[in-house]
Scaffold this motif. Structure first.
Motif, PDB file in Angstrom:
ATOM      1  N   ALA A 215     -14.064  33.862 -14.813  1.00 50.65           N
ATOM      2  CA  ALA A 215     -15.329  33.130 -14.891  1.00 50.65           C
ATOM      3  C   ALA A 215     -16.449  33.916 -14.217  1.00 50.65           C
ATOM      4  N   SER A 216     -16.139  34.531 -13.084  1.00 52.13           N
ATOM      5  CA  SER A 216     -17.145  35.306 -12.363  1.00 52.13           C
ATOM      6  C   SER A 216     -17.611  36.503 -13.167  1.00 52.13           C
ATOM      7  N   GLN A 217     -16.677  37.252 -13.745  1.00 52.56           N
ATOM      8  CA  GLN A 217     -17.091  38.427 -14.510  1.00 52.56           C
ATOM      9  C   GLN A 217     -17.836  38.023 -15.774  1.00 52.56           C
ATOM     10  N   HIS A 218     -17.529  36.844 -16.318  1.00 54.47           N
ATOM     11  CA  HIS A 218     -18.282  36.383 -17.482  1.00 54.47           C
ATOM     12  C   HIS A 218     -19.739  36.130 -17.104  1.00 54.47           C
ATOM     13  N   GLN A 219     -19.959  35.485 -15.963  1.00 54.13           N
ATOM     14  CA  GLN A 219     -21.326  35.212 -15.543  1.00 54.13           C
ATOM     15  C   GLN A 219     -22.086  36.505 -15.286  1.00 54.13           C
ATOM     16  N   GLN A 517     -28.578  32.445 -15.735  1.00 59.04           N
ATOM     17  CA  GLN A 517     -27.141  32.704 -15.735  1.00 59.04           C
ATOM     18  C   GLN A 517     -26.365  31.479 -15.282  1.00 59.04           C
ATOM     19  N   THR A 518     -26.862  30.831 -14.235  1.00 61.35           N
ATOM     20  CA  THR A 518     -26.170  29.646 -13.718  1.00 61.35           C
ATOM     21  C   THR A 518     -26.110  28.559 -14.771  1.00 61.35           C
ATOM     22  N   SER A 519     -27.222  28.335 -15.455  1.00 59.30           N
ATOM     23  CA  SER A 519     -27.264  27.307 -16.493  1.00 59.30           C
ATOM     24  C   SER A 519     -26.364  27.668 -17.672  1.00 59.30           C
ATOM     25  N   SER A 522     -22.660  27.488 -16.737  1.00 64.01           N
ATOM     26  CA  SER A 522     -22.193  26.110 -16.647  1.00 64.01           C
ATOM     27  C   SER A 522     -21.901  25.545 -18.032  1.00 64.01           C
ATOM     28  N   GLU A 523     -22.795  25.834 -18.971  1.00 63.09           N
ATOM     29  CA  GLU A 523     -22.585  25.356 -20.342  1.00 63.09           C
ATOM     30  C   GLU A 523     -21.339  25.996 -20.954  1.00 63.09           C
ATOM     31  N   TRP A 524     -21.169  27.309 -20.726  1.00 60.73           N
ATOM     32  CA  TRP A 524     -19.988  28.015 -21.248  1.00 60.73           C
ATOM     33  C   TRP A 524     -18.710  27.454 -20.644  1.00 60.73           C
ATOM     34  N   ARG A 525     -18.716  27.269 -19.346  1.00 63.90           N
ATOM     35  CA  ARG A 525     -17.525  26.799 -18.649  1.00 63.90           C
ATOM     36  C   ARG A 525     -17.176  25.372 -19.067  1.00 63.90           C
ATOM     37  N   VAL A 529     -13.612  24.148 -20.757  1.00 61.36           N
ATOM     38  CA  VAL A 529     -12.757  23.163 -20.077  1.00 61.36           C
ATOM     39  C   VAL A 529     -12.632  21.886 -20.904  1.00 61.36           C
ATOM     40  N   ASN A 530     -13.734  21.438 -21.493  1.00 61.25           N
ATOM     41  CA  ASN A 530     -13.686  20.193 -22.261  1.00 61.25           C
ATOM     42  C   ASN A 530     -12.840  20.309 -23.520  1.00 61.25           C
ATOM     43  N   ALA A 531     -12.622  21.519 -23.969  1.00 59.87           N
ATOM     44  CA  ALA A 531     -11.808  21.719 -25.170  1.00 59.87           C
ATOM     45  C   ALA A 531     -10.324  21.523 -24.894  1.00 59.87           C
ATOM     46  N   VAL A 532      -9.965  21.451 -23.613  1.00 56.48           N
ATOM     47  CA  VAL A 532      -8.563  21.269 -23.233  1.00 56.48           C
ATOM     48  C   VAL A 532      -8.341  19.813 -22.832  1.00 56.48           C
ATOM     49  N   GLU A 533      -7.317  19.213 -23.376  1.00 52.25           N
ATOM     50  CA  GLU A 533      -6.976  17.834 -23.035  1.00 52.25           C
ATOM     51  C   GLU A 533      -5.984  17.822 -21.882  1.00 52.25           C
ATOM     52  N   ALA A 534      -6.211  16.936 -20.916  1.00 49.50           N
ATOM     53  CA  ALA A 534      -5.312  16.813 -19.766  1.00 49.50           C
ATOM     54  C   ALA A 534      -5.053  15.339 -19.498  1.00 49.50           C
ATOM     55  N   VAL A 535      -3.779  14.949 -19.516  1.00 48.81           N
ATOM     56  CA  VAL A 535      -3.425  13.551 -19.250  1.00 48.81           C
ATOM     57  C   VAL A 535      -2.293  13.510 -18.241  1.00 48.81           C
ATOM     58  N   ALA A 536      -2.337  12.506 -17.378  1.00 47.23           N
ATOM     59  CA  ALA A 536      -1.267  12.307 -16.409  1.00 47.23           C
ATOM     60  C   ALA A 536      -0.053  11.709 -17.105  1.00 47.23           C
ATOM     61  N   ALA A 537       1.136  12.128 -16.665  1.00 42.89           N
ATOM     62  CA  ALA A 537       2.391  11.595 -17.179  1.00 42.89           C
ATOM     63  C   ALA A 537       3.073  10.774 -16.083  1.00 42.89           C
TER      64      ALA A 537
END
Length: 569
Positions: A215-219, A517-519, A522-525, A529-537
């Motif tokens: 993430a850091s190198q992407h920014q 860059q910060t903005s 944040s949009e990229w990140r 992250v939102n493209a990944v689904e995470a649910v508790a089991a």
């Protein structure tokens, strides 16, 4: 007005302004968002590991084969979530400990003498600390998984520094093991429980480091052309323009008194109101006097000594520029003094305008607007190591109230600085190796955790000798020098070893680049992250459930607060 003069003025005004050091720290903190150190997690565990080791008794291994969460279609078992649970818990403990150290008193947080499930994190929403740490664990695992997947798809692997960070973490754990007579297996069982082995710990730590590094190198890779930066300026001129102005402060604080028993008696509300009213009357009179002058700036200089506190009359009388602030960039000024910034940045402001501005119940600023413009002056990136001399507790003080070291102490500090410079020259003699020395030896709290680095330093930001060295026209990338700071008005004494990295863009461009860059980051990140689904089991209920508080002579407060209503364990 010199940097030290400004600092003394701000302190005397009792306004919500910043010392030079704090100002530089905040500037660097903003720039550092683009170059954030990604190994924060490495130090967090060990910062509280010894305490955690003594505070928790993990009763066996509970259902470590159970699935605790499904993230991105992949099953994660209890030990993986237990790792992130403990990371969240340790970070929270460290945060509250830091607050307590800064404030001098506790503001709450987890009670280490109770289990997480037996105390509220958010009573209104029926959330225990165990609930909070589980939610945090799942959120962090989702973020790490998403970024690791993106890194792998991009062919990015953990750097050599990242791998070294893992070994450093394990070495620190070994030191804790020696202290408590444990091996690594016993340490992880006691400090983490629920099946967190060295393998589980190392795997998840590596994933965290990979995610943050990627993430850091992407920014850092995000760049903008001049047209994009100009467009940003057009949208944010108040923040990026520079301001010239004069100001002085009319004190409106009511003094405390001493009673017959010698005890200090704080001013009453009526006395405070009367003092502010008097300051308002004086500041309004000053404004009228300045407005009546044929040359407002000349009149401002002449009348300022008549309105400031007694301690500063001489400063304003002897130095015509004591009230002058020149070329202060808007976003810096907003951090220094939002009251003055708000007035100066008004689009209707014109040269010669003068006013009195209230400062948070402390008094009034009398401010004269001189000019506003966009400066294209270059900035520089430097690294430095500050070596301070030893100073006796009973040492005399200079005019700034700073304790004065002996000549012998300053000579010893210089010798230490020279030795570090020679050590750097004898080694790799690179920016990276200089940064390593800075982190190990520098006594500047504003930069000794990031390799001594200050970016986008403008002329006048630093103390005079430091500033002169940085902006010497002959300065070249890779230059190293030794600079002394001291004198009758010095706010600190010491020797700087300075490494010149490069000339940089004008400060306003640095601000614009950082903000965009910060903005964009944040949009990229968020998208990743939102493209990944995470649910508790079902197994999530086992995460953190084995933690049972036990007394410890080094971790339990001497006085335990009276119990309050809390959820069942």
């Amino acid at each position: 007005m010199s940097a030290s003069d400004k600092k003394r003025q701000r302190k005397a005004d009792q306004a919500e302004q910043m010392t030079q050091k704090q100002f530089r720290e905040q500037k660097e903190a903003a720039a550092a968002k683009r170059k954030k150190t990604v190994y924060t997690v490495v130090g967090i565990v060990c910062a509280v590991a010894a305490v955690a080791l003594l505070m928790w008794n993990h009763k066996g291994i509970l259902d470590r084969g159970a699935v605790a969460a499904i993230v991105g279609g992949e099953d994660y078992k209890v030990p993986d979530l237990q790792y992130y649970y403990n990371q969240a818990r340790n970070q929270t403990l460290a945060m509250y400990e830091q607050y307590e150290q800064q404030l001098g008193f506790s503001i709450g947080g987890p009670d280490v003498t109770k289990s997480d499930g037996a105390q509220w994190a958010d009573e209104e929403n029926n959330q225990t600390y165990a609930d909070y740490f589980r939610e945090s664990a799942l959120a962090r695992l989702k973020e790490v998984t998403a970024l690791c997947n993106a890194a792998k798809a991009d062919g990015y692997t953990l750097s050599e520094d990242g791998e070294k960070a893992i070994q450093t973490q394990l070495s620190q754990i070994d030191l804790i093991c020696i202290q408590y007579g444990l091996n690594r297996a016993a340490y992880f069982n006691q400090a983490y429980g629920n099946g967190v082995t060295e393998e589980v710990f190392t795997r998840n730590l590596r994933n965290e480091l990979l995610a943050d590094e990627y993430a850091s190198q992407h920014q850092e890779s995000i760049s903008y052309d001049d047209a994009a930066l100009k467009a940003y300026y057009d949208e944010h001129p108040n923040e990026l323009d520079s301001y010239d102005f004069r100001s002085f402060f009319v004190d409106g604080t009511a003094p405390s008194t001493v009673d017959a028993d010698g005890k200090t008696v704080a001013a009453t509300d009526a006395e405070k109101e009367a003092a502010m009213n008097e300051a308002k009357t004086k500041s309004d009179a000053a404004v009228q006097e300045i407005e009546a002058g044929e040359d407002r700036e000349k009149t401002f200089i002449e009348v300022a000594p008549n309105y400031v506190s007694e301690n500063y009359k001489v400063s304003y009388t002897d130095n015509a520029n004591y009230s002058l602030s020149r070329g202060v960039v808007g976003n810096r000024l907003s951090q220094q003094n939002s009251v003055i910034y708000g007035w100066l940045s008004d689009s209707e402001r014109k040269a010669g305008d003068v006013t009195a501005l209230e400062s948070a119940g402390n008094g009034y600023y009398v401010v004269l607007f001189l000019d506003r413009y966009l400066t294209e002056d270059p900035t520089v990136n430097i690294r430095h190591i500050l070596i301070r001399p030893e100073v006796a507790d009973d040492a005399a003080t200079n005019s700034a109230g700073t304790k004065i070291p002996t000549d012998e102490a300053m000579a010893a500090a210089k010798a230490e600085a020279e030795a570090l410079m020679e050590e750097w020259k004898a080694d790799e003699a690179t920016a990276k190796s200089f940064g390593a020395l800075a982190e190990e030896h520098s006594e500047d709290g504003g930069s000794n955790t990031n390799g001594g680095l200050y970016k986008y330093v403008s002329k006048g930001d630093m103390v005079p000798n430091f500033d002169a060295w940085c902006f010497d026209p002959a300065r070249q990338p890779g230059d190293v020098g030794l600079v002394e700071n001291g004198g009758d008005d010095a706010t600190y004494y010491g020797w700087h070893v300075i490494y010149f990295e490069k000339a940089e863009e004008p400060y306003w461009k640095g601000v614009a680049i950082n903000a965009k860059q910060t903005s964009d980051q944040s949009e990229w990140r968020t998208g990743i992250v939102n493209a990944v689904e995470a649910v508790a089991a079902d197994g999530m209920s086992k995460v953190g459930a084995s933690n049972t508080a036990v007394p410890t002579p080094t971790a339990v407060p001497t006085e335990t607060p009276a119990p309050t209503e809390s959820p069942a364990a």
